[in-house]
Write a protein that holds these residues in place. Sequence first.
Motif, PDB file in Angstrom:
ATOM      1  N   VAL A  78      38.923  27.003  55.051  1.00 41.83           N
ATOM      2  CA  VAL A  78      38.477  27.408  53.719  1.00 41.83           C
ATOM      3  C   VAL A  78      38.568  26.275  52.701  1.00 41.83           C
ATOM      4  O   VAL A  78      38.121  26.440  51.555  1.00 41.83           O
ATOM      5  N   LYS A  79      39.113  25.154  53.101  1.00 43.99           N
ATOM      6  CA  LYS A  79      39.312  24.048  52.173  1.00 43.99           C
ATOM      7  C   LYS A  79      37.971  23.604  51.584  1.00 43.99           C
ATOM      8  O   LYS A  79      36.984  23.432  52.304  1.00 43.99           O
ATOM      9  N   GLY A  80      37.945  23.440  50.275  1.00 44.82           N
ATOM     10  CA  GLY A  80      36.722  23.039  49.592  1.00 44.82           C
ATOM     11  C   GLY A  80      35.833  24.200  49.195  1.00 44.82           C
ATOM     12  O   GLY A  80      34.878  24.019  48.431  1.00 44.82           O
ATOM     13  N   ARG A  81      36.108  25.393  49.716  1.00 45.42           N
ATOM     14  CA  ARG A  81      35.293  26.578  49.384  1.00 45.42           C
ATOM     15  C   ARG A  81      36.099  27.614  48.601  1.00 45.42           C
ATOM     16  O   ARG A  81      35.543  28.321  47.758  1.00 45.42           O
ATOM     17  N   PHE A  82      37.377  27.749  48.915  1.00 46.47           N
ATOM     18  CA  PHE A  82      38.236  28.743  48.278  1.00 46.47           C
ATOM     19  C   PHE A  82      39.210  28.055  47.326  1.00 46.47           C
ATOM     20  O   PHE A  82      39.649  26.928  47.578  1.00 46.47           O
ATOM     21  N   THR A  83      39.569  28.767  46.260  1.00 50.57           N
ATOM     22  CA  THR A  83      40.551  28.270  45.311  1.00 50.57           C
ATOM     23  C   THR A  83      41.538  29.371  44.976  1.00 50.57           C
ATOM     24  O   THR A  83      41.132  30.468  44.559  1.00 50.57           O
ATOM     25  N   ILE A  84      42.817  29.065  45.151  1.00 47.57           N
ATOM     26  CA  ILE A  84      43.872  30.003  44.780  1.00 47.57           C
ATOM     27  C   ILE A  84      44.417  29.612  43.412  1.00 47.57           C
ATOM     28  O   ILE A  84      44.550  28.423  43.097  1.00 47.57           O
ATOM     29  N   SER A  85      44.704  30.598  42.590  1.00 47.19           N
ATOM     30  CA  SER A  85      45.268  30.342  41.273  1.00 47.19           C
ATOM     31  C   SER A  85      46.139  31.534  40.890  1.00 47.19           C
ATOM     32  O   SER A  85      46.143  32.561  41.571  1.00 47.19           O
ATOM     33  N   ARG A  86      46.873  31.384  39.803  1.00 49.24           N
ATOM     34  CA  ARG A  86      47.747  32.467  39.376  1.00 49.24           C
ATOM     35  C   ARG A  86      47.901  32.464  37.873  1.00 49.24           C
ATOM     36  O   ARG A  86      47.770  31.421  37.217  1.00 49.24           O
ATOM     37  N   ASP A  87      48.205  33.632  37.351  1.00 49.18           N
ATOM     38  CA  ASP A  87      48.512  33.811  35.939  1.00 49.18           C
ATOM     39  C   ASP A  87      49.837  34.570  35.893  1.00 49.18           C
ATOM     40  O   ASP A  87      49.869  35.790  36.085  1.00 49.18           O
ATOM     41  N   ASN A  88      50.923  33.851  35.688  1.00 50.39           N
ATOM     42  CA  ASN A  88      52.241  34.489  35.746  1.00 50.39           C
ATOM     43  C   ASN A  88      52.445  35.479  34.607  1.00 50.39           C
ATOM     44  O   ASN A  88      53.204  36.438  34.748  1.00 50.39           O
ATOM     45  N   ALA A  89      51.791  35.259  33.485  1.00 53.59           N
ATOM     46  CA  ALA A  89      51.911  36.202  32.370  1.00 53.59           C
ATOM     47  C   ALA A  89      51.339  37.564  32.748  1.00 53.59           C
ATOM     48  O   ALA A  89      51.804  38.599  32.259  1.00 53.59           O
ATOM     49  N   LYS A  90      50.324  37.552  33.598  1.00 54.00           N
ATOM     50  CA  LYS A  90      49.715  38.796  34.075  1.00 54.00           C
ATOM     51  C   LYS A  90      50.248  39.216  35.432  1.00 54.00           C
ATOM     52  O   LYS A  90      49.841  40.259  35.952  1.00 54.00           O
ATOM     53  N   ASN A  91      51.100  38.370  36.003  1.00 52.21           N
ATOM     54  CA  ASN A  91      51.664  38.639  37.318  1.00 52.21           C
ATOM     55  C   ASN A  91      50.555  38.891  38.342  1.00 52.21           C
ATOM     56  O   ASN A  91      50.616  39.847  39.132  1.00 52.21           O
ATOM     57  N   THR A  92      49.576  38.026  38.305  1.00 51.72           N
ATOM     58  CA  THR A  92      48.380  38.191  39.140  1.00 51.72           C
ATOM     59  C   THR A  92      48.046  36.864  39.811  1.00 51.72           C
ATOM     60  O   THR A  92      48.152  35.807  39.191  1.00 51.72           O
ATOM     61  N   VAL A  93      47.647  36.961  41.059  1.00 48.99           N
ATOM     62  CA  VAL A  93      47.170  35.795  41.793  1.00 48.99           C
ATOM     63  C   VAL A  93      45.717  36.055  42.184  1.00 48.99           C
ATOM     64  O   VAL A  93      45.333  37.200  42.447  1.00 48.99           O
ATOM     65  N   TYR A  94      44.938  35.000  42.192  1.00 48.52           N
ATOM     66  CA  TYR A  94      43.498  35.107  42.439  1.00 48.52           C
ATOM     67  C   TYR A  94      43.093  34.263  43.637  1.00 48.52           C
ATOM     68  O   TYR A  94      43.746  33.277  43.982  1.00 48.52           O
ATOM     69  N   LEU A  95      41.978  34.645  44.231  1.00 51.08           N
ATOM     70  CA  LEU A  95      41.364  33.831  45.267  1.00 51.08           C
ATOM     71  C   LEU A  95      39.870  33.805  44.999  1.00 51.08           C
ATOM     72  O   LEU A  95      39.178  34.812  45.177  1.00 51.08           O
ATOM     73  N   GLN A  96      39.395  32.671  44.514  1.00 49.23           N
ATOM     74  CA  GLN A  96      37.965  32.472  44.300  1.00 49.23           C
ATOM     75  C   GLN A  96      37.361  31.974  45.596  1.00 49.23           C
ATOM     76  O   GLN A  96      37.779  30.942  46.127  1.00 49.23           O
ATOM     77  N   MET A  97      36.391  32.704  46.100  1.00 45.22           N
ATOM     78  CA  MET A  97      35.776  32.379  47.383  1.00 45.22           C
ATOM     79  C   MET A  97      34.305  32.064  47.165  1.00 45.22           C
ATOM     80  O   MET A  97      33.537  32.939  46.742  1.00 45.22           O
TER      81      MET A  97
END
Length: 126
Positions: A64-83
Amino acid sequence: QVQLVESGGGLVQAGGSLRLSCAASGRAFSSSAKGWFRQAPGKERELIASISWNGGSTYYADSVKGRFTISRDNAKNTVYLQMNSLKPEDTAVYYCATIRRTGPGLFRIPQEYDYWGQGTQVTVSS
């Protein structure tokens, strides 16, 4: 009881994009490392991306390298995966997971994770 709730899965054509979200209940583990895994039928659950407690470090599987991006917003206690640039072989149930303890580190194997979401289906049509 910690709850992780994934959302954002669905059906998409090859080459398309989806953004998965994983919200943790309350403030639990907002400063803990997290990961996204996936499991396709007949295959073992595999780590595809992980992120450290403050987002400063990330890890991606080669697939998935180069296609997916993981990120997080600790204030919202949420983690994301952009695919992006999704392929039929990305079809699987996607799970988020969290480490119980806070602090630095990246974690790569399922046994290291303490809590899991229920999963969300991603289907990529050719």
